[in-house]
Motif scaffolding. Sequence first.
Motif, PDB file in Angstrom:
ATOM      1  N   LYS B  33      -1.497   6.456  11.230  1.00 61.85           N
ATOM      2  CA  LYS B  33      -0.119   5.264  10.760  1.00 61.85           C
ATOM      3  C   LYS B  33       0.570   5.134  11.876  1.00 61.85           C
ATOM      4  O   LYS B  33       1.040   6.274  12.805  1.00 61.85           O
ATOM      5  CB  LYS B  33       0.620   6.034   9.674  1.00 61.85           C
ATOM      6  N   SER B  39       6.570   0.133  13.125  1.00 63.06           N
ATOM      7  CA  SER B  39       6.213  -0.861  12.121  1.00 63.06           C
ATOM      8  C   SER B  39       7.367  -1.635  12.041  1.00 63.06           C
ATOM      9  O   SER B  39       7.099  -2.973  11.686  1.00 63.06           O
ATOM     10  CB  SER B  39       6.123   0.138  10.819  1.00 63.06           C
ATOM     11  N   TRP B  43       6.840  -5.844  12.180  1.00 63.47           N
ATOM     12  CA  TRP B  43       7.090  -6.983  11.171  1.00 63.47           C
ATOM     13  C   TRP B  43       7.721  -8.092  11.993  1.00 63.47           C
ATOM     14  O   TRP B  43       7.511  -9.293  11.377  1.00 63.47           O
ATOM     15  CB  TRP B  43       8.362  -6.463  10.108  1.00 63.47           C
ATOM     16  N   SER B 141      -1.990  -2.942   6.462  1.00 63.48           N
ATOM     17  CA  SER B 141      -2.142  -2.420   5.226  1.00 63.48           C
ATOM     18  C   SER B 141      -1.999  -3.272   3.937  1.00 63.48           C
ATOM     19  O   SER B 141      -2.572  -2.908   2.866  1.00 63.48           O
ATOM     20  CB  SER B 141      -1.107  -1.072   5.198  1.00 63.48           C
ATOM     21  N   VAL B 142      -0.771  -4.277   4.145  1.00 66.22           N
ATOM     22  CA  VAL B 142      -0.794  -5.258   3.042  1.00 66.22           C
ATOM     23  C   VAL B 142      -2.340  -5.987   2.564  1.00 66.22           C
ATOM     24  O   VAL B 142      -2.200  -6.186   1.358  1.00 66.22           O
ATOM     25  CB  VAL B 142       0.332  -6.146   3.604  1.00 66.22           C
ATOM     26  N   SER B 146      -7.497  -0.048   6.269  1.00 65.68           N
ATOM     27  CA  SER B 146      -6.907   1.164   6.563  1.00 65.68           C
ATOM     28  C   SER B 146      -7.449   1.782   7.697  1.00 65.68           C
ATOM     29  O   SER B 146      -8.662   1.316   8.343  1.00 65.68           O
ATOM     30  CB  SER B 146      -7.034   2.320   5.299  1.00 65.68           C
ATOM     31  N   THR B 165      -0.287  -0.852  10.740  1.00 68.66           N
ATOM     32  CA  THR B 165       0.952  -1.265  10.264  1.00 68.66           C
ATOM     33  C   THR B 165       1.065  -2.118   9.242  1.00 68.66           C
ATOM     34  O   THR B 165      -0.206  -2.344   8.784  1.00 68.66           O
ATOM     35  CB  THR B 165       1.831  -1.636  11.246  1.00 68.66           C
ATOM     36  N   ALA B 166       1.995  -2.457   8.685  1.00 70.54           N
ATOM     37  CA  ALA B 166       1.906  -3.244   7.311  1.00 70.54           C
ATOM     38  C   ALA B 166       1.406  -4.617   7.530  1.00 70.54           C
ATOM     39  O   ALA B 166       0.425  -5.056   6.786  1.00 70.54           O
ATOM     40  CB  ALA B 166       3.442  -3.530   6.926  1.00 70.54           C
ATOM     41  N   THR B 167       1.542  -5.100   8.732  1.00 67.64           N
ATOM     42  CA  THR B 167       0.986  -6.671   8.900  1.00 67.64           C
ATOM     43  C   THR B 167      -0.060  -6.589  10.017  1.00 67.64           C
ATOM     44  O   THR B 167      -0.393  -7.648  10.314  1.00 67.64           O
ATOM     45  CB  THR B 167       2.281  -7.697   9.287  1.00 67.64           C
TER      46      THR B 167
END
Lengths: 191, 275
Positions: B33, B39, B43, B141-142, B146, B165-167
Amino acid sequence: MLSVLRKSKRNQYIRRLLLSLLVFLVATAQSVPWLPLVFGAAALPLLPLVVCIAVLEQEVPAILFGALAGLCWDAASPDPRGWHALYLTVVAFVCAALMRYILNRNIWTVTLLSSAAAFVYLLLRWLLDAFSGGTGLEPSSAVVFYLPRFAYTMVLLAPCYALVRGIVRKTARKRIDARISETGGIGQIRS
Amino acid sequence: MKRFTKTVAFKTFAAVMAMLVAGAGLSLVSRGKASPVVSAVGWIVSPLQTVCSSVANGFADFFSFFRSSAVLQAELNKKEAELNAYRERLVDYDKTRQKLELYEQFLELKKENPQHQFEEASIIGGDPAGQFGGFTLNRGSVSGVSVNDPVLVGKNLVGIVAAVTATSCQVKTILNPDVHVIVYETATGEIGYTETTPALAQQGLLSIPELLRSSAISGGGQICTSSEGTFYPADLIVGTVQEVRMDDQSLSAVAILKPAANFESLRDVFVLTSF
């Protein structure tokens, strides 16, 4: 008098906003293929940019700009653990501290500090690739792969220095201080 | 020295370093992660990179159009207007064809393996100091991506997701020495694993070491992922054997592979999120 002081503060905000935008743009130009490859080598303009900011700005903002530049680099890096942020924060702090206590502010100092920052970064990458990648120390990869990147990065020092110097000069407090002196106010405000 | 450590600058430096080291520590503990600090910046930076990447690609297409147009204009001076219209259509056609080819390959793979879940992604950045062609994708991850998800273009294996990361996510290609793939040769069924060195990676090549000297693998053989691995589904194309060399030190043979994916022209890929 109050308006002159306000203008000085406003100039400071504008300078930092412009420098932040410059960091974002250079970070994007570095990761998105905006800069052409020269003999297959990509440039790392964030390194000289952070050094230029550290040399021409005050210490605290210099450290924060170093961290910001490193985080932007990490966000586009295959290993987003924050190593670039750590490295560039250290570079910014060391450069800012050297400028405050030891060195003079001129293009030669910037060149020396940028070369050192780029050299140490590329040396660390080479060693990391060699040991963590299990590939061993191959001098040929240092010469063929990293040396052209070092040279290309150093070529970009001049435009980075010119841009940062331009921004800092346009928004410098000197003129405001002079204006305060002219109006008979607090002339020693710069400290 | 004592006075130096009491300055605002030093305290700021210590605070920033503590925050970054804590982030890096958390990232190391969570295996793969991204650091929370990175992270958070990601964004903001990822959408900016997506926009800039599109602009850069747009400019590349724009200039390639004019380069080609100039060459053709010299040959067909009188038909300039007609030619430009034709070129515009051709650029559109090429773009559509490339996209269609990608989706055709994807459809074929999806038909063969209906249980596979894919996520289409575009490359939004690379690592200019990286030797092994790692890059960043605009899915994180959104979107269900993974760590260790395989990355493909058509049926060709490109690499593996190394961090998320998230995006966005970061991909290590099969040219990275950290990435090993268990493979088999389609004609002989011989099993091995891929590895590379900086020297080979710079030539865009991989190797399959420790083959028996009596190995029947020869130049032109197709290499695919084996079902014996855990990270990759079976039968993804890894590459083609260029040559088989004898390794005098280990008394074994080494097959040199050319990867099937063309890393230099990659723009859109698929992330295999479930298989």
